[in-house]
Design an enzyme around this catalytic site. Structure first.
Site, PDB file in Angstrom:
ATOM      1  N   CYS A  28       0.833  -1.108  -0.101  1.00 44.54           N
ATOM      2  CA  CYS A  28      -0.219  -0.085   0.033  1.00 44.54           C
ATOM      3  C   CYS A  28       0.994   1.228   0.006  1.00 44.54           C
ATOM      4  O   CYS A  28       1.600   1.623   1.027  1.00 44.54           O
ATOM      5  CB  CYS A  28      -0.873   0.009   1.202  1.00 44.54           C
ATOM      6  SG  CYS A  28      -1.886   1.564   1.385  1.00 44.54           S
ATOM      7  N   LYS A  55     -10.659  -8.203   5.926  1.00 46.60           N
ATOM      8  CA  LYS A  55     -10.062  -7.529   7.300  1.00 46.60           C
ATOM      9  C   LYS A  55     -10.741  -8.302   8.513  1.00 46.60           C
ATOM     10  O   LYS A  55     -11.891  -8.669   8.519  1.00 46.60           O
ATOM     11  CB  LYS A  55     -10.545  -6.107   7.326  1.00 46.60           C
ATOM     12  CG  LYS A  55     -10.210  -5.159   6.030  1.00 46.60           C
ATOM     13  CD  LYS A  55     -10.701  -3.820   6.287  1.00 46.60           C
ATOM     14  CE  LYS A  55     -10.630  -2.985   5.046  1.00 46.60           C
ATOM     15  NZ  LYS A  55     -11.508  -3.536   3.795  1.00 46.60           N
ATOM     16  N   GLU A  80      -4.672   7.141   9.023  1.00 42.00           N
ATOM     17  CA  GLU A  80      -4.804   8.109   7.788  1.00 42.00           C
ATOM     18  C   GLU A  80      -3.363   8.519   7.637  1.00 42.00           C
ATOM     19  O   GLU A  80      -2.733   8.828   8.546  1.00 42.00           O
ATOM     20  CB  GLU A  80      -5.681   9.268   7.665  1.00 42.00           C
ATOM     21  CG  GLU A  80      -6.044  10.182   6.582  1.00 42.00           C
ATOM     22  CD  GLU A  80      -4.684  11.042   6.040  1.00 42.00           C
ATOM     23  OE1 GLU A  80      -4.510  11.283   4.992  1.00 42.00           O
ATOM     24  OE2 GLU A  80      -4.084  11.728   7.174  1.00 42.00           O
TER      25      GLU A  80
END
Length: 246
Positions: A28, A55, A80
């Site tokens: 990612c 998940k 984030e």
């Protein structure tokens, strides 16, 4: 701790008091931002990799959006990518990454906002099966790279956006720049090459970035990225790809 992903049904790996944990995913680009900062600032931490298509329930309890990266230490949770990096820089101020000059800090925020114009066509090119659309998205990417080329050139104190040392924005942009060379491989189209000769300042920046220990510790080559995205497009990516058996 194993690098292998935790999936739906996996037991929660107990945390340790005072130990910083990063919930991540090895391929990612957003999670790589946090990994870069952790490595660059030599912050002790552990990593728990998450299967983003299956998940664990406990991960969704930590971050209902189901996205990585997420930082956790004791009762503090920060999700984030930009928030995690800024928080790390504030809490671990040694080797500061955020600019101290308010004007430069403001412009780094402008550059970060502008990077969304790069990220959109980047994912559009990956997902599209139409060759002409892929080439159109590639041209958008090249146009936006010219913007960063001119912005970095204007700073005149490189090689980094942070000057002689990298700033947070260098680590915000790098994961996507790192992945651009995989597009010609993924789509089997040399025309998608980023044309490094047309962005000489960014090309010199990339050379300097690749010499950073944090980049060396977190990066993959274009072929590996292309392999990952090929699997992603089939709908069955191997999140543990390239890992040796424990």
């Amino acid at each position: 701790m194993s690098q292998k992903v935790y999936t739906q049904g996996s037991a929660f790996p107990p945390t340790k008091p005072g130990v910083l944990r990063l919930y991540s995913m090895r391929f990612c680009p957003f999670a790589q931002r946090a990994r870069l900062v952790l490595q660059h600032k030599n912050i002790p931490h552990e990593i728990v990799n998450i299967h983003l298509r299956s998940k664990p329930e406990w991960f969704l309890a930590l971050n209902p959006l189901g996205q990585v990266p997420v930082l956790q230490i004791d009762d503090k949770i920060v999700p984030e990518s930009t928030a995690t990096c800024d928080w790390l820089d504030d809490v671990y101020p040694e080797n500061q990454l955020q600019p101290t000059d308010p004007y430069r800090r403001a412009w780094d925020r402008v550059l970060l906002e502008y990077s969304s114009k790069l990220i959109g066509p980047y994912y559009g090119a990956i997902r599209s099966t139409d060759a002409s659309e892929v080439e159109s998205k590639s041209e958008e990417i090249k146009k936006h790279m010219q913007f960063f080329e001119e912005q970095l050139k204007a700073r005149e104190d490189g090689p980094f956006f942070g000057g002689s040392k990298p700033s947070t924005f260098d680590f915000f942009l790098w994961p996507f720049y790192e992945r651009l060379p995989m597009l010609p491989l993924l789509k089997d189209n040399p025309a998608l090459d980023i044309e490094a000769d047309k962005i000489p300042t960014l090309t010199a920046w990339a050379k300097a970035m690749r010499e950073l220990p944090a980049v060396k510790a977190t990066s993959l080559d274009a072929s590996s990225h292309a392999t990952w995205y090929r699997q992603t497009l089939t709908g069955a990516p191997d999140y543990d790809m390239f890992l040796k058996e424990d």
